[in-house]
Design a protein around this motif. Structure first.
Motif, PDB file in Angstrom:
ATOM      1  N   LEU A 409       0.824  -1.202   0.000  1.00 16.14           N
ATOM      2  CA  LEU A 409       0.000   0.000   0.000  1.00 16.14           C
ATOM      3  C   LEU A 409       0.861   1.256   0.000  1.00 16.14           C
ATOM      4  O   LEU A 409       0.555   2.242  -0.680  1.00 16.14           O
ATOM      5  CB  LEU A 409      -0.929  -0.002   1.222  1.00 16.14           C
ATOM      6  CG  LEU A 409      -1.810   1.253   1.371  1.00 16.14           C
ATOM      7  CD1 LEU A 409      -2.818   1.333   0.231  1.00 16.14           C
ATOM      8  CD2 LEU A 409      -2.518   1.257   2.722  1.00 16.14           C
ATOM      9  N   THR A 410       1.963   1.214   0.769  1.00 20.63           N
ATOM     10  CA  THR A 410       2.837   2.387   0.839  1.00 20.63           C
ATOM     11  C   THR A 410       3.450   2.694  -0.515  1.00 20.63           C
ATOM     12  O   THR A 410       3.428   3.848  -0.979  1.00 20.63           O
ATOM     13  CB  THR A 410       3.954   2.155   1.872  1.00 20.63           C
ATOM     14  OG1 THR A 410       3.364   1.843   3.133  1.00 20.63           O
ATOM     15  CG2 THR A 410       4.823   3.389   2.011  1.00 20.63           C
ATOM     16  N   SER A 411       4.016   1.686  -1.158  1.00 21.77           N
ATOM     17  CA  SER A 411       4.635   1.919  -2.464  1.00 21.77           C
ATOM     18  C   SER A 411       3.587   2.342  -3.494  1.00 21.77           C
ATOM     19  O   SER A 411       3.846   3.201  -4.347  1.00 21.77           O
ATOM     20  CB  SER A 411       5.385   0.672  -2.932  1.00 21.77           C
ATOM     21  OG  SER A 411       4.518  -0.432  -3.000  1.00 21.77           O
ATOM     22  N   TYR A 412       2.384   1.766  -3.391  1.00 22.81           N
ATOM     23  CA  TYR A 412       1.306   2.141  -4.308  1.00 22.81           C
ATOM     24  C   TYR A 412       0.931   3.606  -4.132  1.00 22.81           C
ATOM     25  O   TYR A 412       0.845   4.366  -5.106  1.00 22.81           O
ATOM     26  CB  TYR A 412       0.095   1.242  -4.069  1.00 22.81           C
ATOM     27  CG  TYR A 412      -1.147   1.667  -4.810  1.00 22.81           C
ATOM     28  CD1 TYR A 412      -1.217   1.571  -6.184  1.00 22.81           C
ATOM     29  CD2 TYR A 412      -2.252   2.159  -4.119  1.00 22.81           C
ATOM     30  CE1 TYR A 412      -2.362   1.958  -6.870  1.00 22.81           C
ATOM     31  CE2 TYR A 412      -3.398   2.554  -4.797  1.00 22.81           C
ATOM     32  CZ  TYR A 412      -3.445   2.442  -6.173  1.00 22.81           C
ATOM     33  OH  TYR A 412      -4.575   2.833  -6.846  1.00 22.81           O
ATOM     34  N   VAL A 413       0.733   4.014  -2.885  1.00 18.37           N
ATOM     35  CA  VAL A 413       0.321   5.395  -2.621  1.00 18.37           C
ATOM     36  C   VAL A 413       1.428   6.364  -2.999  1.00 18.37           C
ATOM     37  O   VAL A 413       1.168   7.429  -3.596  1.00 18.37           O
ATOM     38  CB  VAL A 413      -0.084   5.565  -1.143  1.00 18.37           C
ATOM     39  CG1 VAL A 413      -0.321   7.035  -0.813  1.00 18.37           C
ATOM     40  CG2 VAL A 413      -1.334   4.751  -0.841  1.00 18.37           C
ATOM     41  N   ILE A 414       2.675   6.027  -2.677  1.00 16.81           N
ATOM     42  CA  ILE A 414       3.778   6.927  -3.006  1.00 16.81           C
ATOM     43  C   ILE A 414       3.917   7.072  -4.517  1.00 16.81           C
ATOM     44  O   ILE A 414       4.100   8.178  -5.036  1.00 16.81           O
ATOM     45  CB  ILE A 414       5.103   6.424  -2.386  1.00 16.81           C
ATOM     46  CG1 ILE A 414       5.033   6.535  -0.863  1.00 16.81           C
ATOM     47  CG2 ILE A 414       6.281   7.212  -2.922  1.00 16.81           C
ATOM     48  CD1 ILE A 414       4.803   7.948  -0.348  1.00 16.81           C
ATOM     49  N   LEU A 476       6.909   0.442  10.995  1.00 17.45           N
ATOM     50  CA  LEU A 476       6.635   1.876  10.903  1.00 17.45           C
ATOM     51  C   LEU A 476       7.864   2.640  10.427  1.00 17.45           C
ATOM     52  O   LEU A 476       7.771   3.558   9.612  1.00 17.45           O
ATOM     53  CB  LEU A 476       6.152   2.414  12.246  1.00 17.45           C
ATOM     54  CG  LEU A 476       4.751   1.953  12.680  1.00 17.45           C
ATOM     55  CD1 LEU A 476       4.464   2.398  14.108  1.00 17.45           C
ATOM     56  CD2 LEU A 476       3.693   2.503  11.719  1.00 17.45           C
ATOM     57  N   MET A 477       9.033   2.254  10.959  1.00 21.50           N
ATOM     58  CA  MET A 477      10.264   2.921  10.558  1.00 21.50           C
ATOM     59  C   MET A 477      10.502   2.745   9.053  1.00 21.50           C
ATOM     60  O   MET A 477      10.811   3.707   8.336  1.00 21.50           O
ATOM     61  CB  MET A 477      11.434   2.355  11.350  1.00 21.50           C
ATOM     62  CG  MET A 477      12.786   2.962  11.001  1.00 21.50           C
ATOM     63  SD  MET A 477      14.143   2.078  11.789  1.00 21.50           S
ATOM     64  CE  MET A 477      14.092   0.517  10.880  1.00 21.50           C
ATOM     65  N   ASN A 478      10.376   1.514   8.560  1.00 24.90           N
ATOM     66  CA  ASN A 478      10.601   1.248   7.139  1.00 24.90           C
ATOM     67  C   ASN A 478       9.650   2.061   6.250  1.00 24.90           C
ATOM     68  O   ASN A 478      10.066   2.680   5.264  1.00 24.90           O
ATOM     69  CB  ASN A 478      10.396  -0.241   6.844  1.00 24.90           C
ATOM     70  CG  ASN A 478      11.624  -1.072   7.139  1.00 24.90           C
ATOM     71  OD1 ASN A 478      12.744  -0.578   7.068  1.00 24.90           O
ATOM     72  ND2 ASN A 478      11.413  -2.339   7.475  1.00 24.90           N
ATOM     73  N   ASN A 479       8.391   2.041   6.590  1.00 26.73           N
ATOM     74  CA  ASN A 479       7.383   2.658   5.730  1.00 26.73           C
ATOM     75  C   ASN A 479       7.464   4.177   5.738  1.00 26.73           C
ATOM     76  O   ASN A 479       7.371   4.819   4.689  1.00 26.73           O
ATOM     77  CB  ASN A 479       5.987   2.179   6.121  1.00 26.73           C
ATOM     78  CG  ASN A 479       5.686   0.787   5.593  1.00 26.73           C
ATOM     79  OD1 ASN A 479       5.164   0.626   4.508  1.00 26.73           O
ATOM     80  ND2 ASN A 479       6.052  -0.231   6.378  1.00 26.73           N
TER      81      ASN A 479
END
Length: 620
Positions: A409-414, A476-479
């Motif tokens: 989701l993070t990579s998608y949103v970014i 959390l740190m990674n994302n």
């Protein structure tokens, strides 16, 4: 003068007066004689004039006769020349327009001039036969001209092959590849329209230029002959059919909202990409070309060319717009935002040309349809922004990244946010469409911050799915680090600003500190002096205490083995972050370990492999 001289003076004056009287008497006599002579001349002239009058009358009659003869000869010559012209024109008309169309049209004009000649010389008698013959020939010529017009329009109204149309478009520049190294989610295709809107299109040849003047002359003859409706129908049908077939060959098809809704996303995305090119081709090449041809063929002719153009283009234009309208009205989804922006960008780019091509009241339906589609696309894109923000925050996917790495989701949103910045100029126009009153950057910043905050809120929720608190903080740190790094490397940095970056870097550091505290607190407690319950002096003299120390070493080794086995399954994909965290752990653990060894025992093999474990406990 004395009195004695007075008589002498008076006497002289008397003599002079007498002389003067004699002279006047003689002058009077001369005058009377002259009057008598002149009277005699007048009488003679009157007699002479009376004698010459018959001659003058005869001379005038002769002159008038000559003038009448000249006029008659000229009239006869003119009539004879009209007969000769009519004979020659008739021969040309009878041969038909195929061999020499220009000569044929000249012959028709010649016959019309003959009709005008006799119409303006109604005093000429016995011309009805010629006039009837000329009008009969003109009627036949009008039918042949109509046939020739239809033949030419059919012959030269051919559809344009797609390859020729695509060759007329400017070539887009090659886009650089995305250097993102952790984009495990969906990625939108490269912005397909960049470079096309600023390039210059080459004009395709829809009809041979040499034919257009001939068509103009024929159309003029048809309209003058009263065959305007035939001309209108032939032109509309032939050019309208060529346009329709050209678009069909290109791939344009009429699709409804239901058709769009049933399509798989990949198929729909491909069709939308094609449609943006079809719109440019249709407007810039085909419709603009058709408008130029129509204007040239009917230039200066009393003919409703705007209505004719509107009817020949109407069906094709509405078919083109129907697909865009179906997409704009179909169910919204986040992945449609960029194609909606592509479509909106194309429609806005083409708007000035649409206004020019479809000017006038007869084209108002097409003009308004294009403008309405532009507005609907803008509205749908605006609503999709809000949908995406809500979808990010409420994403309930159960996918858990077991190693704590960057979530899809993070990579998608970014990636989604990064693609937004490819559309900054389009978004500026779109925001202005709704009169927000804010600068583009601030509007885009507001949208971006809302999406980023929605993502962070969702990540906070997903982090609670982990049973191990240490892995929660790694996740959390990674994302959040991925978010910060992506912003720093993109145009989002200028929009979100350094303050946003610094605040979120602190969040990354806070999670790293929490990881150290939670993951290593227990093992550090094993190495603390207080954990033994005795002083070093007491420990050094007690055998039981030595057993306790051995147990402490054993406990440390077991905990370390357990941490090592667990954390080798975790991932920190960013090398710089990974090395930084390893050093931070080593800076806490190694001094405590060395201090414990120094105080309570000799060095063991553990000292040799401890640093290796620390630096290999988490993979990249």
């Amino acid at each position: 003068m004395g009195v004695a001289e007075l008589p002498r003076v008076m006497d002289a004056l008397a003599r002079r007066a007498s002389t003067l009287r004699d002279a006047l008497g003689r002058s009077q006599g001369n005058t009377e004689s002259m009057v008598a002579i002149l009277g005699s001349f007048d009488h003679r002239l009157s007699a002479l004039e009376a004698a010459m009058r018959p001659t003058q009358v005869r001379t005038h009659a002769i002159r008038m006769a000559h003038e009448n003869i000249d006029k008659t000869i000229k009239a006869a010559d003119a009539i004879l020349s009209q007969f000769d012209l009519a004979r020659r024109a008739e021969a040309t008309i009878l041969r038909g327009p195929h061999e020499d169309l220009e000569g044929y049209l000249e012959a028709v004009d010649l016959l019309k001039s003959i009709v005008c000649f006799f119409a303006s010389n109604k005093s000429l008698k016995n011309n009805d036969g010629l006039l009837n013959r000329v009008n009969n020939i003109l009627s036949k010529s009008a039918l042949k001209i109509e046939e020739e017009f239809k033949q030419l329009m059919t012959t030269y109204s051919k559809p344009i092959e797609p390859d020729r149309l695509f060759d007329c478009l400017p070539k887009p520049p090659r886009a650089p590849k995305d250097d993102n190294d952790a984009d495990g989610g969906h990625t939108h295709s490269e912005h397909p329209s960049k470079g096309l809107e600023t390039g210059i299109c080459r004009t395709p040849t829809l009809m041979p230029p040499r034919i257009l003047p001939l068509l103009h002359d024929i159309a003029q003859q048809l309209v003058q002959a009263g065959n305007q409706q035939s001309c209108y129908r032939i032109y509309r049908d032939s050019r309208g059919s060529a346009l329709e077939v050209s678009l069909r060959k290109l791939g344009v098809e009429k699709l409804s909202k239901d058709d769009v809704q049933r399509m798989q996303w990949e198929a729909l995305e491909a069709k939308i990409g094609n449609w943006t090119q079809f719109m440019r081709i249709a407007v810039k090449l085909l419709l603009a070309g058709e408008r130029r041809i129509c204007d040239q063929v009917f230039d200066g002719i009393n003919f409703n060319k705007d209505q004719c153009f509107a009817e020949l283009a109407g069906s094709s234009v509405l078919t083109l717009l129907s697909f865009g309208d179906a997409v704009a009205k179909s169910k919204r989804s986040p992945e449609k935002l960029f194609v909606l922006l592509d479509m909106y960008e194309v429609m806005h780019e083409l708007q000035p040309e649409v206004e020019e091509i479809f000017e006038g009241r007869f084209c108002s339906e097409m003009r308004e349809a294009a403008l309405g589609l532009t507005r609907r696309l803008a509205q749908t894109a605006q609503e999709t922004f809000a949908d995406f923000e809500e979808a990010v925050e409420k994403d309930t996917s159960k996918t858990i990244v077991q190693d704590g790495t960057v979530h899809p989701l993070t990579s998608y949103v970014i990636n989604y946010v990064k693609f937004l910045f490819d559309y900054q100029s389009t978004l500026k126009i779109l925001f202005q469409e709704f009169e927000t009153g804010s600068e583009t950057e601030s509007q885009l910043a507001v949208v971006t911050m809302k999406i980023m905050q929605a993502l962070q809120n969702n990540l906070d929720g997903k982090s609670k799915q982990y049973k191990d608190p240490a892995l929660t903080y790694i996740f959390l740190m990674n994302n959040i680090h991925y978010m910060v790094r992506s912003v720093r490397r993109s145009e989002a940095k200028d929009i979100l600003g350094d303050d946003w970056i610094q605040r979120h870097r602190r969040v990354v550091q806070q999670n790293a500190n929490q990881y150290k505290r939670v993951a290593w607190a227990k093992i550090l407690q094993t190495l603390s002096v207080q954990a033994t319950g005795s002083s070093p002096a007491e420990l050094s003299s007690s055998g039981v205490s030595r057993a306790m120390i051995k147990e402490r070493f054993k406990s440390f080794n077991m905990q370390f083995e357990e941490l090592h086995a667990k954390q080798t399954q975790w991932t920190i994909p960013d090398q710089e972050l990974r090395e930084s965290l390893r050093l931070a752990v080593a800076e806490v653990l190694l001094p405590a370990y060395r201090s414990f060894i120094k105080r309570f025992g000799s060095r063991t093999l553990v000292v040799k492999w401890l640093p290796i474990y620390i630096f290999s406990s988490m993979s990249g």
